[in-house]
Write a protein that holds these residues in place. Sequence first.
Motif, short mmCIF file in Angstrom:
data_model
loop_
_atom_site.label_atom_id
_atom_site.label_comp_id
_atom_site.label_asym_id
_atom_site.label_seq_id
_atom_site.Cartn_x
_atom_site.Cartn_y
_atom_site.Cartn_z
N GLU A 3 0.80 -1.22 0.00
CA GLU A 3 0.00 0.00 0.00
C GLU A 3 0.83 1.28 0.00
O GLU A 3 0.35 2.33 -0.39
CB GLU A 3 -1.00 0.01 1.16
CG GLU A 3 -0.38 0.01 2.53
CD GLU A 3 -0.05 -1.38 3.08
OE1 GLU A 3 0.44 -1.43 4.20
OE2 GLU A 3 -0.28 -2.38 2.39
N GLN A 4 2.09 1.21 0.39
CA GLN A 4 2.97 2.38 0.38
C GLN A 4 3.88 2.42 -0.85
O GLN A 4 4.66 3.35 -1.02
CB GLN A 4 3.83 2.41 1.65
CG GLN A 4 3.02 2.50 2.93
CD GLN A 4 2.18 3.76 3.00
OE1 GLN A 4 2.64 4.84 2.64
NE2 GLN A 4 0.94 3.64 3.44
N SER A 5 3.77 1.43 -1.71
CA SER A 5 4.63 1.35 -2.89
C SER A 5 4.09 2.22 -4.01
O SER A 5 2.89 2.36 -4.18
CB SER A 5 4.71 -0.09 -3.41
OG SER A 5 5.32 -0.92 -2.46
N LYS A 42 7.27 10.41 -19.80
CA LYS A 42 6.80 11.33 -18.76
C LYS A 42 5.38 11.74 -19.11
O LYS A 42 5.14 12.46 -20.07
CB LYS A 42 7.69 12.58 -18.70
CG LYS A 42 9.16 12.29 -18.45
CD LYS A 42 9.37 11.84 -17.04
CE LYS A 42 10.85 11.73 -16.74
NZ LYS A 42 11.09 11.24 -15.40
N ILE A 43 4.43 11.23 -18.35
CA ILE A 43 3.02 11.53 -18.56
C ILE A 43 2.54 12.36 -17.36
O ILE A 43 2.66 11.91 -16.22
CB ILE A 43 2.17 10.24 -18.67
CG1 ILE A 43 2.77 9.27 -19.68
CG2 ILE A 43 0.72 10.58 -18.97
CD1 ILE A 43 2.62 9.65 -21.12
N PRO A 44 2.02 13.56 -17.60
CA PRO A 44 1.58 14.39 -16.47
C PRO A 44 0.56 13.67 -15.59
O PRO A 44 -0.37 13.04 -16.07
CB PRO A 44 0.94 15.61 -17.15
CG PRO A 44 1.53 15.64 -18.52
CD PRO A 44 1.79 14.20 -18.88
N GLY A 45 0.79 13.76 -14.28
CA GLY A 45 -0.18 13.22 -13.33
C GLY A 45 -0.04 11.75 -13.02
O GLY A 45 -0.80 11.23 -12.19
N VAL A 46 0.88 11.05 -13.66
CA VAL A 46 1.07 9.62 -13.37
C VAL A 46 2.56 9.33 -13.23
O VAL A 46 3.40 10.14 -13.63
CB VAL A 46 0.46 8.71 -14.47
CG1 VAL A 46 -1.03 8.92 -14.61
CG2 VAL A 46 1.14 8.91 -15.80
N ASN A 47 2.87 8.18 -12.69
CA ASN A 47 4.27 7.77 -12.61
C ASN A 47 4.80 7.54 -14.01
O ASN A 47 4.05 7.26 -14.95
CB ASN A 47 4.40 6.49 -11.79
CG ASN A 47 4.12 6.71 -10.32
OD1 ASN A 47 4.27 7.82 -9.81
ND2 ASN A 47 3.71 5.67 -9.62
N ASP A 48 6.10 7.67 -14.16
CA ASP A 48 6.73 7.41 -15.45
C ASP A 48 6.39 6.01 -15.94
O ASP A 48 6.20 5.09 -15.15
CB ASP A 48 8.25 7.53 -15.34
CG ASP A 48 8.71 8.94 -15.00
OD1 ASP A 48 7.89 9.86 -15.07
OD2 ASP A 48 9.89 9.08 -14.67
N ILE A 49 6.33 5.86 -17.25
CA ILE A 49 6.10 4.56 -17.88
C ILE A 49 7.42 4.14 -18.50
O ILE A 49 8.05 4.90 -19.24
CB ILE A 49 4.98 4.65 -18.93
CG1 ILE A 49 3.67 5.07 -18.25
CG2 ILE A 49 4.83 3.33 -19.67
CD1 ILE A 49 2.57 5.45 -19.20
N LEU A 50 7.83 2.93 -18.21
CA LEU A 50 9.12 2.43 -18.67
C LEU A 50 8.94 1.64 -19.97
O LEU A 50 8.05 0.80 -20.08
CB LEU A 50 9.70 1.51 -17.59
CG LEU A 50 11.15 1.09 -17.75
CD1 LEU A 50 12.07 2.28 -17.60
CD2 LEU A 50 11.48 0.03 -16.71
N ILE A 51 9.78 1.94 -20.95
CA ILE A 51 9.80 1.19 -22.21
C ILE A 51 11.13 0.49 -22.29
O ILE A 51 12.18 1.12 -22.13
CB ILE A 51 9.62 2.13 -23.43
CG1 ILE A 51 8.31 2.90 -23.32
CG2 ILE A 51 9.67 1.32 -24.72
CD1 ILE A 51 8.11 3.93 -24.43
#
Length: 126
Positions: A3-5, A42-51
Amino acid sequence: MLEQSKAFSSFAVDDIEKAKFFYQNLLGLIVNDNPMGLLELKIPGVNDILIYPKTNHEPATFTILNFKVRNIDITVDKLVEKGITFEQYNNEYIKTNEKGISRGSSGPNIAWFKDPAGNILSIIEA
């Protein structure tokens, strides 16, 4: 336990340089190189998405990323101008118009397209 991750999404491509060009130059997203040879969207409002690169990559048969847009018609037109082709569906679940937009009464207006690795993305009018 988790829950803290901070969770984040990731997906594979077969050519990291083609992916970088597509996401950065065609979609206009911020793409950072990762020291390990990966890309970070880098998507505003969310964590980075890794490719990440995968030599034996097989495209997902489902949508891996959905982008909310205010006006789907304008967004489709702008992406088509950049050379993006929208998927055409005509089955019992999904029917798209000539622009590739599904205007279902039971769901949002949505259109699907693929990245250079064949992964399915969508834009959803919200």
